[in-house]
Design an enzyme around this catalytic site. Structure first.
Site, PDB file in Angstrom:
ATOM      1  N   ASP A  19       0.855  -1.366  -0.052  1.00  0.00           N
ATOM      2  CA  ASP A  19      -0.124   0.046  -0.160  1.00  0.00           C
ATOM      3  C   ASP A  19       0.915   1.132   0.045  1.00  0.00           C
ATOM      4  O   ASP A  19       1.949   1.444   0.536  1.00  0.00           O
ATOM      5  CB  ASP A  19      -0.905  -0.075   1.253  1.00  0.00           C
ATOM      6  CG  ASP A  19      -2.039   1.063   1.159  1.00  0.00           C
ATOM      7  OD1 ASP A  19      -2.410   1.215  -0.019  1.00  0.00           O
ATOM      8  OD2 ASP A  19      -2.612   1.159   2.031  1.00  0.00           O
ATOM      9  N   TRP A  24       2.588   8.182  -2.239  1.00  0.00           N
ATOM     10  CA  TRP A  24       3.969   8.259  -2.694  1.00  0.00           C
ATOM     11  C   TRP A  24       4.337   9.080  -3.876  1.00  0.00           C
ATOM     12  O   TRP A  24       5.056   9.999  -4.102  1.00  0.00           O
ATOM     13  CB  TRP A  24       4.734   6.829  -3.141  1.00  0.00           C
ATOM     14  CG  TRP A  24       6.079   6.892  -3.519  1.00  0.00           C
ATOM     15  CD1 TRP A  24       7.388   6.804  -2.655  1.00  0.00           C
ATOM     16  CD2 TRP A  24       6.607   7.043  -4.984  1.00  0.00           C
ATOM     17  NE1 TRP A  24       8.354   6.718  -3.506  1.00  0.00           N
ATOM     18  CE2 TRP A  24       7.924   6.877  -4.750  1.00  0.00           C
ATOM     19  CE3 TRP A  24       6.078   7.295  -6.240  1.00  0.00           C
ATOM     20  CZ2 TRP A  24       8.855   7.178  -5.957  1.00  0.00           C
ATOM     21  CZ3 TRP A  24       6.921   7.380  -7.338  1.00  0.00           C
ATOM     22  CH2 TRP A  24       8.291   7.421  -7.278  1.00  0.00           C
ATOM     23  N   ARG A  32      -1.074   9.491  -9.696  1.00  0.00           N
ATOM     24  CA  ARG A  32      -1.061   8.201  -9.007  1.00  0.00           C
ATOM     25  C   ARG A  32      -0.411   6.985  -9.599  1.00  0.00           C
ATOM     26  O   ARG A  32       0.335   6.132  -8.941  1.00  0.00           O
ATOM     27  CB  ARG A  32      -2.561   7.999  -8.448  1.00  0.00           C
ATOM     28  CG  ARG A  32      -3.012   8.942  -7.403  1.00  0.00           C
ATOM     29  CD  ARG A  32      -4.337   8.365  -7.096  1.00  0.00           C
ATOM     30  NE  ARG A  32      -4.594   7.173  -6.506  1.00  0.00           N
ATOM     31  CZ  ARG A  32      -4.430   6.767  -5.210  1.00  0.00           C
ATOM     32  NH1 ARG A  32      -4.083   7.563  -4.326  1.00  0.00           N
ATOM     33  NH2 ARG A  32      -4.461   5.406  -4.978  1.00  0.00           N
ATOM     34  N   HIS A  36       2.142   3.388  -9.109  1.00  0.00           N
ATOM     35  CA  HIS A  36       1.996   2.077  -9.354  1.00  0.00           C
ATOM     36  C   HIS A  36       3.298   1.358 -10.194  1.00  0.00           C
ATOM     37  O   HIS A  36       3.544   0.521 -10.033  1.00  0.00           O
ATOM     38  CB  HIS A  36       0.746   2.032 -10.111  1.00  0.00           C
ATOM     39  CG  HIS A  36      -0.401   2.321  -9.317  1.00  0.00           C
ATOM     40  ND1 HIS A  36      -0.818   1.998  -8.050  1.00  0.00           N
ATOM     41  CD2 HIS A  36      -1.669   3.035  -9.467  1.00  0.00           C
ATOM     42  CE1 HIS A  36      -1.908   2.689  -7.566  1.00  0.00           C
ATOM     43  NE2 HIS A  36      -2.315   2.992  -8.623  1.00  0.00           N
ATOM     44  N   SER A  64      -7.386  -5.453  -5.276  1.00  0.00           N
ATOM     45  CA  SER A  64      -8.692  -6.005  -4.435  1.00  0.00           C
ATOM     46  C   SER A  64      -9.653  -5.819  -5.236  1.00  0.00           C
ATOM     47  O   SER A  64      -9.991  -4.992  -6.125  1.00  0.00           O
ATOM     48  CB  SER A  64      -8.460  -5.282  -3.202  1.00  0.00           C
ATOM     49  OG  SER A  64      -9.405  -3.973  -3.285  1.00  0.00           O
ATOM     50  N   TRP A  68     -11.924  -1.958  -7.983  1.00  0.00           N
ATOM     51  CA  TRP A  68     -12.642  -1.868  -9.151  1.00  0.00           C
ATOM     52  C   TRP A  68     -13.378  -0.476  -9.052  1.00  0.00           C
ATOM     53  O   TRP A  68     -13.878  -0.058  -9.936  1.00  0.00           O
ATOM     54  CB  TRP A  68     -13.618  -2.861  -9.425  1.00  0.00           C
ATOM     55  CG  TRP A  68     -12.966  -4.166  -9.874  1.00  0.00           C
ATOM     56  CD1 TRP A  68     -13.299  -5.480  -9.060  1.00  0.00           C
ATOM     57  CD2 TRP A  68     -12.436  -4.658 -10.836  1.00  0.00           C
ATOM     58  NE1 TRP A  68     -12.532  -6.535  -9.829  1.00  0.00           N
ATOM     59  CE2 TRP A  68     -11.983  -5.946 -10.991  1.00  0.00           C
ATOM     60  CE3 TRP A  68     -11.846  -3.890 -12.185  1.00  0.00           C
ATOM     61  CZ2 TRP A  68     -11.256  -6.572 -11.947  1.00  0.00           C
ATOM     62  CZ3 TRP A  68     -11.285  -4.375 -13.123  1.00  0.00           C
ATOM     63  CH2 TRP A  68     -10.764  -5.722 -13.301  1.00  0.00           C
ATOM     64  N   LEU A 130      10.537 -20.541  -4.808  1.00  0.00           N
ATOM     65  CA  LEU A 130       9.607 -19.952  -4.024  1.00  0.00           C
ATOM     66  C   LEU A 130       8.235 -19.963  -4.640  1.00  0.00           C
ATOM     67  O   LEU A 130       8.209 -20.173  -5.670  1.00  0.00           O
ATOM     68  CB  LEU A 130       9.932 -18.290  -3.861  1.00  0.00           C
ATOM     69  CG  LEU A 130       9.078 -17.219  -3.597  1.00  0.00           C
ATOM     70  CD1 LEU A 130       9.072 -17.175  -1.959  1.00  0.00           C
ATOM     71  CD2 LEU A 130       9.543 -15.880  -3.904  1.00  0.00           C
ATOM     72  N   LEU A 188      -6.652  -4.830   7.401  1.00  0.00           N
ATOM     73  CA  LEU A 188      -6.507  -5.847   6.731  1.00  0.00           C
ATOM     74  C   LEU A 188      -7.038  -5.784   5.244  1.00  0.00           C
ATOM     75  O   LEU A 188      -6.714  -6.511   4.321  1.00  0.00           O
ATOM     76  CB  LEU A 188      -6.929  -7.418   7.012  1.00  0.00           C
ATOM     77  CG  LEU A 188      -6.291  -7.729   8.434  1.00  0.00           C
ATOM     78  CD1 LEU A 188      -7.036  -9.133   9.178  1.00  0.00           C
ATOM     79  CD2 LEU A 188      -4.831  -7.853   8.383  1.00  0.00           C
ATOM     80  N   GLU A 200       1.476 -12.908  12.590  1.00  0.00           N
ATOM     81  CA  GLU A 200       2.109 -11.928  13.042  1.00  0.00           C
ATOM     82  C   GLU A 200       1.814 -10.597  12.085  1.00  0.00           C
ATOM     83  O   GLU A 200       2.177 -10.795  10.951  1.00  0.00           O
ATOM     84  CB  GLU A 200       3.558 -12.094  13.545  1.00  0.00           C
ATOM     85  CG  GLU A 200       3.793 -13.248  14.563  1.00  0.00           C
ATOM     86  CD  GLU A 200       3.355 -12.846  15.789  1.00  0.00           C
ATOM     87  OE1 GLU A 200       3.089 -11.693  16.244  1.00  0.00           O
ATOM     88  OE2 GLU A 200       2.585 -13.762  16.407  1.00  0.00           O
TER      89      GLU A 200
END
Ligand code: IPE
Ligand code: IPE
Ligand code: MG
Length: 235
Positions: A19, A24, A32, A36, A64, A68, A130, A188, A200
């Site tokens: 986020d 930034w 914006r 990104h 997320s 949209w 990974l 969250l 955590e």
């Protein structure tokens, strides 16, 4: 980093809410979308650091389902970035033996993004160093609701399978051990609500474009100092 931290992960699952891109950029009088674009560099650096730290699973929140609702121009820019970056990221993943998979709904993705997703997953399916999971059009609540509808009353194991299918994951992964959120917010935002039951949480003020391997190390060091009890009395 100590040697211990460099090889710390016994199937460690780290999740990151990336986020702060917009802020930034705004602080630099940039659009914006520039934030990104800058965020892509942090993503690459973080993935490389995760491989070096031998993290087992890294789940990154890229878009997320609620995103949209942003202005169409920003959504379009984000989808363009995904379609453009997924092929090169997949190539990088093949070189670094990283398996790339995407979690989230697929039925609303623009076709170029969907095609890039399918190709990236197919190209990296055999990789083992990974497991990198990118959450796109992801909503934990939506996934949980759809899993619950499918599973009926068959018990926890089946529910996990249903949940996995609900967000199009192709394998079960361990629960999240460490959830990092950049950008200063302490919430969250509908990310991995089930999988974070005993995660955590580590919130940092830095905007995502300023995140890198060193910041990851800071979070990992804090994580190592936490005492995880899972509801029990410490030994
Ligand atoms: C995170 O940065 C990237 C996405 C949600 C796609 P934001 O775009 O939310 O940046 P801020 O929070 O507005 O600064
Ligand atoms: C969460 O960030 C989603 C991603 C980082 C992809 P948001 O910026 O959308 O979350 P809120 O709106 O601040 O809760
Ligand atoms: Mg945000």
């Amino acid at each position: 980093m100590t040697t211990d931290q460099e090889t710390m992960s016994d199937r460690l699952h780290v999740a990151i809410i990336m986020d702060g891109n917009g802020r930034w950029a705004t602080e630099r009088s940039l659009p914006r979308t520039a934030g990104h674009h800058a965020g892509v560099r942090s993503l690459r650096a973080t993935v490389e650091a995760a491989v070096e730290r031998q993290i087992h699973t890294l789940t990154l929140y890229a878009f997320s389902s609620d995103n949209w609702q942003r202005p169409q121009s920003e959504v379009r820019a984000l989808m363009r970035i995904l379609a453009a970056q997924l092929p090169s990221q997949a190539a990088r993943c093949v070189r670094q033996n990283i398996r790339l998979s995407i979690i989230g709904r697929r039925d609303r993705l623009p076709d170029p993004v969907l095609q890039a997703v399918l190709r990236a997953e197919a190209r990296t399916l055999h990789c083992t160093a990974l497991h990198l999971r990118l959450a796109i059009d992801y909503s934990a609540r939506d996934s949980l609701t759809r899993a619950a509808r499918h599973v009926g009353n068959n018990g926890n194991g089946d529910f996990l399978q249903a949940l996995m299918r609900a967000y199009n994951a192709d394998s079960l992964v361990p629960d999240v051990d460490l959830l990092i959120r950049t950008g200063g917010e302490q919430r969250l935002s509908d990310f991995l609500l089930w999988e974070c039951a005993y995660a955590e949480l580590y919130f940092m003020p830095d905007y995502w474009p300023d995140f890198d391997g060193t910041k990851l190390d800071t979070a990992l060091c804090a994580f190592q100092k936490r005492q995880r009890r899972f509801g029990k009395v410490p030994a």
